[in-house]
Design an enzyme around this catalytic site. Structure first.
Site: not given
Ligand SMILES: Nc1ncnc2c1ncn2[C@@H]1O[C@H](COP(=O)(O)OP(=O)(O)O)[C@@H](O)[C@H]1O
Ligand SMILES: [Mg+2]
Length: 192
Positions: A14, A89, A129, A135, A147
């Site tokens: 997201k 949510r 991440r 985090r 979660r």
């Molecule tokens: N299409 C994708 N392919 C691989 N990794 C991704 C992709 N989209 C996001 N990520 C990785 O997944 C993790 C979570 O993404 P994030 O955008 O923070 O998700 P959310 O906000 O839904 O929790 C991050 O480390 C990001 O770099």
């Molecule tokens: Mg997020």
């Protein structure tokens, strides 16, 4: 105005996709997770309260989250619309958002874009991440599993409400980030 709910489990992308949508359509992102993290970093009363839930992988109570969202939405801004990331949510939050968008913006949610990613990949992404994000809720598998459990017990049913309104669109969240963005852009273009 275009108002988008960006939906999906933790780690579905997201935050990543919100960035690309913001640039493409000149929108303002409202990420309740980012707002809580800002408050936790600054050790505010709201931050302390949020931390007691977030550190366990639980949702922060609806009222607290919704009040914070309203405060953010009332800040003056020059935008073509909003991306709601991480909110709603729960069913109660979904109903609250409908009212807030109507009362504050005299508008409505146009589309709920849902990123679909299987659990195994979510856990892998969140642990990765966690290596750099600092985090607390990304730091161990038990919290991450909780979660994801919260998502299935409290959040997944939000999808049904947007489905009933004909506003729900699923996009595969696995694959090249820019290719996923292109699919999301195409869906937004249809409702713009
Ligand atoms: N299409 C994708 N392919 C691989 N990794 C991704 C992709 N989209 C996001 N990520 C990785 O997944 C993790 C979570 O993404 P994030 O955008 O923070 O998700 P959310 O906000 O839904 O929790 C991050 O480390 C990001 O770099
Ligand atoms: Mg997020």
């Amino acid at each position: 105005m275009i108002n988008i709910v960006l939906f999906g489990p933790p780690g579905s992308g997201k935050g990543t996709q919100a960035q690309n949508l913001i640039e493409k359509f000149n929108l303002k992102q409202i990420s309740t997770g980012d707002l809580f993290r800002f408050n936790m970093k600054n050790d505010t009363e709201l931050g302390k309260l949020a931390k007691s839930y977030i550190d366990k992988g639980e949702l922060v109570p609806d009222q607290v989250t919704t009040d914070m969202l309203i405060d953010e939405l009332r800040k003056p801004t020059d935008t073509n619309g909003f991306i709601f990331d991480g909110y709603p949510r729960t069913v109660a939050q979904t109903e609250a958002l409908e009212k807030i968008v109507k009362d504050e913006l005299n508008d409505e949610i146009d589309i709920c874009l849902s990123l679909v990613v299987e659990d195994k990949i979510l856990v892998e992404r969140l642990l990765k991440r966690g290596e750099t994000s600092g985090r607390s809720d990304d730091s161990n598998v038990e919290i991450i599993q909780n979660r994801i459990k919260e998502y299935y017990t409290k959040t997944a049913e939000v999808a049904e409400l947007y489905k009933q309104q004909g506003k729900y669109v699923e996009v595969n969240g696995v694959g090249d980030i820019n290719e996923i963005s292109e699919k999301l852009f195409a869906e937004v273009e249809k409702v713009k």
